[in-house]
Write a protein that holds these residues in place. Structure first.
Motif, PDB file in Angstrom:
ATOM      1  N   MET A 258      -0.536   4.973   0.496  1.00 23.30           N
ATOM      2  CA  MET A 258      -0.003   4.870  -0.681  1.00 23.30           C
ATOM      3  C   MET A 258      -0.523   4.153  -1.981  1.00 23.30           C
ATOM      4  O   MET A 258       0.010   4.309  -2.925  1.00 23.30           O
ATOM      5  CB  MET A 258       1.520   4.624  -0.641  1.00 23.30           C
ATOM      6  CG  MET A 258       2.477   5.404   0.246  1.00 23.30           C
ATOM      7  SD  MET A 258       4.097   5.381   0.726  1.00 23.30           S
ATOM      8  CE  MET A 258       4.001   3.738   1.521  1.00 23.30           C
ATOM      9  N   SER A 259      -1.561   3.430  -1.565  1.00 22.09           N
ATOM     10  CA  SER A 259      -2.420   2.883  -2.546  1.00 22.09           C
ATOM     11  C   SER A 259      -2.814   3.697  -3.828  1.00 22.09           C
ATOM     12  O   SER A 259      -3.234   4.683  -3.530  1.00 22.09           O
ATOM     13  CB  SER A 259      -3.197   1.845  -2.098  1.00 22.09           C
ATOM     14  OG  SER A 259      -4.339   2.554  -1.508  1.00 22.09           O
ATOM     15  N   ASP A 260      -3.132   2.992  -4.952  1.00 22.40           N
ATOM     16  CA  ASP A 260      -4.009   3.876  -5.970  1.00 22.40           C
ATOM     17  C   ASP A 260      -5.145   3.868  -5.529  1.00 22.40           C
ATOM     18  O   ASP A 260      -5.860   5.011  -6.087  1.00 22.40           O
ATOM     19  CB  ASP A 260      -3.750   2.730  -7.276  1.00 22.40           C
ATOM     20  CG  ASP A 260      -2.486   2.788  -8.033  1.00 22.40           C
ATOM     21  OD1 ASP A 260      -1.694   3.727  -7.684  1.00 22.40           O
ATOM     22  OD2 ASP A 260      -2.186   1.798  -8.857  1.00 22.40           O
ATOM     23  N   GLU A 261      -5.765   3.033  -5.059  1.00 26.06           N
ATOM     24  CA  GLU A 261      -7.213   3.288  -4.300  1.00 26.06           C
ATOM     25  C   GLU A 261      -7.299   4.693  -3.372  1.00 26.06           C
ATOM     26  O   GLU A 261      -8.284   5.231  -3.775  1.00 26.06           O
ATOM     27  CB  GLU A 261      -7.600   1.874  -3.308  1.00 26.06           C
ATOM     28  CG  GLU A 261      -8.776   2.308  -2.783  1.00 26.06           C
ATOM     29  CD  GLU A 261      -9.240   1.174  -1.712  1.00 26.06           C
ATOM     30  OE1 GLU A 261     -10.243   1.205  -1.025  1.00 26.06           O
ATOM     31  OE2 GLU A 261      -8.137   0.157  -1.753  1.00 26.06           O
ATOM     32  N   TYR A 262      -6.448   4.921  -2.648  1.00 24.25           N
ATOM     33  CA  TYR A 262      -6.546   6.082  -1.869  1.00 24.25           C
ATOM     34  C   TYR A 262      -6.031   7.329  -2.551  1.00 24.25           C
ATOM     35  O   TYR A 262      -6.509   8.346  -2.210  1.00 24.25           O
ATOM     36  CB  TYR A 262      -5.747   5.586  -0.447  1.00 24.25           C
ATOM     37  CG  TYR A 262      -6.195   7.049   0.357  1.00 24.25           C
ATOM     38  CD1 TYR A 262      -7.228   7.038   1.056  1.00 24.25           C
ATOM     39  CD2 TYR A 262      -5.207   8.083   0.639  1.00 24.25           C
ATOM     40  CE1 TYR A 262      -7.714   8.309   1.796  1.00 24.25           C
ATOM     41  CE2 TYR A 262      -5.561   9.220   1.613  1.00 24.25           C
ATOM     42  CZ  TYR A 262      -6.972   9.268   1.856  1.00 24.25           C
ATOM     43  OH  TYR A 262      -7.087  10.444   2.845  1.00 24.25           O
TER      44      TYR A 262
END
Length: 282
Positions: A258-262
């Motif tokens: 759920m991260s911005d990275e992924y």
């Protein structure tokens, strides 16, 4: 990394997977965790194991996220199986897996007492697309109305010539009752390599040449852009359920997904970023 790979190739799946006769869903749930997981940092020595089962529509994303997560945390073993949303919810409720992946909310598959024990982590949006063998579109069928689609899957329409196509029998490819993809397709599309075949899959199975064609619904193509705008109605949130608060290793994995990275990777895999939805419910 010890991971089960239990999916067919997209092309073959497109035909056997057309083998699902169903519909689409929205989401919702009891307890819900929609945090962006921006704190998915690379902890030094995260260890342990994570087991997940359930939705075949969500599995490609979870597989990919697990690969990248393992690059950061090589001492974590992740095992991911499909089996359908109903099976994933059953297993997480019983405590046999850490995560139950589902296209539908737990209350649709479990009794209230079991569903209330689960925590919902909404990780992305998935769009379901009607797919047909290429001979069907070559015969002139590139769009169906919702009523025509309903009549096809309920057996009222049995020949493609009845919807403007070639004189060819319609072959339905349907999914098992436990499939969340089936439930979503049934609810939002139907109102609740075989010639002439029709079925449905998530867009995540169509990012490469799957050997089949998609069909528009009421003139709207099944794309992420049309899903974000609310023009295309057959979509659902994807849920990753845990039984109560997850352990540290499982929580770190959920945070990473759920991260911005992924999130930057999701769309390339055919999944929608929840924050881009201009409509939140059907």
């Amino acid at each position: 990394m010890m991971r089960k790979q239990s999916l067919k190739k997209a092309a073959a799946l497109a035909i056997s997977v057309m083998c699902m006769a169903g519909v689409f869903t929205g989401c919702g749930n009891n307890k819900s965790n929609t945090s962006s997981g921006d704190n998915a940092n690379t902890d030094a020595k995260l260890t342990g194991s994570i087991t997940a089962a359930g939705s075949s529509a969500l599995k490609p994303l979870v597989d990919d996220a697990a690969d990248l997560f393992n690059e950061k945390h090589p001492d974590v073993n992740i095992t991911i199986d499909a089996g359908g949303s109903g099976e994933g919810l059953k297993q997480v409720a019983e405590g046999t897996v850490n995560i139950g992946n589902s296209d539908v909310e737990a209350a649709e598959k479990l009794d209230a007492s079991k569903a209330s024990q689960l925590v919902d982590h909404k990780v992305c949006v998935v769009t379901m697309a009607p797919i047909v063998n290429k001979d069907v579109t070559a015969g002139g069928v590139k769009n169906l109305t919702k009523q025509q689609l309903t009549d096809i899957f309920t057996g009222k329409i049995t020949n493609w010539k009845e919807v403007g196509g070639a004189d060819e029998s319609i072959v339905l490819i349907t999914r098992p009752e436990s499939s969340g993809t089936r439930a979503t397709f049934k609810k939002y599309a139907l109102g609740g390599a075989t010639y002439g075949a029709i079925g449905y899959v998530a867009l995540s199975y169509l990012t490469k040449d799957a050997g089949v064609d998609t069909v528009s619904l009421d003139g709207v193509a099944p794309t992420l852009e049309n899903t974000y705008s609310g023009k295309y109605p057959v979509w659902t949130y994807e849920h990753m359920y845990t039984k109560g608060t997850p352990n540290e290793t499982t929580q770190k994995f959920l945070d990473y997904i759920m991260s911005d990275e992924y999130g930057k990777k999701m769309e390339s895999l055919g999944y929608g970023v929840s924050s881009k939805m201009q409509v939140k419910e059907h």
